[in-house]
Design a protein around this motif. Structure first.
Motif, PDB file in Angstrom:
ATOM      1  N   GLY A   1      26.489  48.715 -28.544  1.00 41.49           N
ATOM      2  CA  GLY A   1      25.501  48.513 -29.589  1.00 41.49           C
ATOM      3  C   GLY A   1      24.056  48.572 -29.114  1.00 41.49           C
ATOM      4  N   VAL A   2      23.763  49.426 -28.119  1.00 47.22           N
ATOM      5  CA  VAL A   2      22.404  49.539 -27.588  1.00 47.22           C
ATOM      6  C   VAL A   2      22.024  51.007 -27.417  1.00 47.22           C
ATOM      7  CG1 VAL A   2      22.483  47.343 -26.341  1.00 47.22           C
ATOM      8  CG2 VAL A   2      23.171  49.431 -25.171  1.00 47.22           C
ATOM      9  N   MET A   3      20.725  51.249 -27.383  1.00 49.87           N
ATOM     10  CA  MET A   3      20.221  52.575 -27.021  1.00 49.87           C
ATOM     11  C   MET A   3      20.212  52.659 -25.500  1.00 49.87           C
ATOM     12  SD  MET A   3      19.631  54.363 -29.717  1.00 49.87           S
ATOM     13  CE  MET A   3      18.622  55.718 -29.107  1.00 49.87           C
ATOM     14  N   ARG A   4      20.594  53.815 -24.974  1.00 53.40           N
ATOM     15  CA  ARG A   4      20.586  54.049 -23.531  1.00 53.40           C
ATOM     16  C   ARG A   4      19.571  55.151 -23.240  1.00 53.40           C
ATOM     17  NH1 ARG A   4      22.976  51.391 -19.736  1.00 53.40           N
ATOM     18  NH2 ARG A   4      23.881  53.196 -18.771  1.00 53.40           N
ATOM     19  N   CYS A   5      18.923  55.058 -22.076  1.00 49.41           N
ATOM     20  CA  CYS A   5      17.898  56.016 -21.665  1.00 49.41           C
ATOM     21  C   CYS A   5      18.314  56.714 -20.376  1.00 49.41           C
ATOM     22  CB  CYS A   5      16.577  55.301 -21.372  1.00 49.41           C
ATOM     23  SG  CYS A   5      15.960  54.324 -22.712  1.00 49.41           S
ATOM     24  N   ALA A   6      17.794  57.904 -20.190  1.00 49.34           N
ATOM     25  CA  ALA A   6      17.968  58.641 -18.936  1.00 49.34           C
ATOM     26  C   ALA A   6      16.678  59.402 -18.654  1.00 49.34           C
ATOM     27  CB  ALA A   6      19.133  59.615 -19.034  1.00 49.34           C
ATOM     28  N   GLN A   7      16.288  59.417 -17.388  1.00 46.95           N
ATOM     29  CA  GLN A   7      15.103  60.170 -16.965  1.00 46.95           C
ATOM     30  C   GLN A   7      15.389  60.792 -15.608  1.00 46.95           C
ATOM     31  OE1 GLN A   7      11.806  60.883 -18.350  1.00 46.95           O
ATOM     32  NE2 GLN A   7      12.097  62.317 -16.671  1.00 46.95           N
ATOM     33  N   ALA A   8      15.268  62.107 -15.529  1.00 49.97           N
ATOM     34  CA  ALA A   8      15.442  62.794 -14.255  1.00 49.97           C
ATOM     35  C   ALA A   8      14.135  62.727 -13.472  1.00 49.97           C
ATOM     36  CB  ALA A   8      15.838  64.245 -14.480  1.00 49.97           C
ATOM     37  N   VAL A   9      14.257  62.585 -12.154  1.00 52.24           N
ATOM     38  CA  VAL A   9      13.105  62.579 -11.253  1.00 52.24           C
ATOM     39  C   VAL A   9      13.432  63.425 -10.032  1.00 52.24           C
ATOM     40  CG1 VAL A   9      12.175  60.337 -11.992  1.00 52.24           C
ATOM     41  CG2 VAL A   9      13.873  60.404 -10.165  1.00 52.24           C
ATOM     42  N   THR A  10      12.396  64.000  -9.417  1.00 53.27           N
ATOM     43  CA  THR A  10      12.562  64.783  -8.196  1.00 53.27           C
ATOM     44  C   THR A  10      11.549  64.318  -7.157  1.00 53.27           C
ATOM     45  OG1 THR A  10      11.046  66.511  -8.954  1.00 53.27           O
ATOM     46  CG2 THR A  10      13.386  66.848  -9.412  1.00 53.27           C
ATOM     47  N   LYS A  11      11.858  64.640  -5.900  1.00 54.27           N
ATOM     48  CA  LYS A  11      10.950  64.273  -4.806  1.00 54.27           C
ATOM     49  C   LYS A  11      11.128  65.258  -3.656  1.00 54.27           C
ATOM     50  CE  LYS A  11       9.714  60.285  -1.954  1.00 54.27           C
ATOM     51  NZ  LYS A  11      10.096  58.908  -1.618  1.00 54.27           N
ATOM     52  N   ARG A  12      10.011  65.748  -3.124  1.00 60.58           N
ATOM     53  CA  ARG A  12      10.045  66.610  -1.928  1.00 60.58           C
ATOM     54  C   ARG A  12      10.021  65.719  -0.698  1.00 60.58           C
ATOM     55  NH1 ARG A  12       9.399  71.823  -3.110  1.00 60.58           N
ATOM     56  NH2 ARG A  12       8.437  72.353  -5.099  1.00 60.58           N
ATOM     57  N   VAL A  13      10.929  65.990   0.237  1.00 61.10           N
ATOM     58  CA  VAL A  13      10.992  65.228   1.486  1.00 61.10           C
ATOM     59  C   VAL A  13      11.074  66.186   2.661  1.00 61.10           C
ATOM     60  CG1 VAL A  13      12.067  63.189   0.444  1.00 61.10           C
ATOM     61  CG2 VAL A  13      13.515  64.993   1.361  1.00 61.10           C
ATOM     62  N   GLU A  14      10.631  65.735   3.815  1.00 59.63           N
ATOM     63  CA  GLU A  14      10.660  66.560   5.030  1.00 59.63           C
ATOM     64  C   GLU A  14      12.076  66.758   5.559  1.00 59.63           C
ATOM     65  OE1 GLU A  14       8.176  68.247   6.430  1.00 59.63           O
ATOM     66  OE2 GLU A  14       6.877  67.567   4.805  1.00 59.63           O
ATOM     67  N   ALA A  15      12.947  65.804   5.319  1.00 62.82           N
ATOM     68  CA  ALA A  15      14.308  65.847   5.868  1.00 62.82           C
ATOM     69  C   ALA A  15      15.136  66.947   5.208  1.00 62.82           C
ATOM     70  CB  ALA A  15      14.991  64.499   5.651  1.00 62.82           C
ATOM     71  N   GLU A  16      16.101  67.454   5.948  1.00 61.76           N
ATOM     72  CA  GLU A  16      17.066  68.383   5.382  1.00 61.76           C
ATOM     73  C   GLU A  16      18.014  67.593   4.486  1.00 61.76           C
ATOM     74  OE1 GLU A  16      17.248  71.762   5.585  1.00 61.76           O
ATOM     75  OE2 GLU A  16      15.307  71.532   6.551  1.00 61.76           O
TER      76      GLU A  16
END
Length: 68
Positions: free
Chosen positions: A43-58
């Motif tokens: 009985g609730v609204m659910r949220c989703a948000q995609a995020v990205t990040k550049r990192v030096e590691a492989e």
């Protein structure tokens, strides 16, 4: 260099907003628009948000993305 991708999810509440804000403060960037859906079981609204990040590691599938 790698680009990491995560999808943050949670109930539509201030806790979800804080989760996204914390990711942004750690250098993650929004990727696309947020999504909302009604969870009829709980009985609730659910949220989703995609995020990205550049990192030096492989990229390694064993990475803990939240720690990056």
């Amino acid at each position: 260099m790698s680009v990491l991708y995560r999808v943050l999810t949670g109930d539509d509440s201030s806790a979800f907003c804080h989760k996204v804000s914390a990711a942004l403060a750690q250098g993650w960037e929004l990727h696309g628009s947020p999504s909302y859906a009604y969870d009829g079981t709980n009985g609730v609204m659910r949220c989703a948000q995609a995020v990205t990040k550049r990192v030096e590691a492989e990229y390694d599938p064993e990475m803990k993305l939240g720690a990056q």
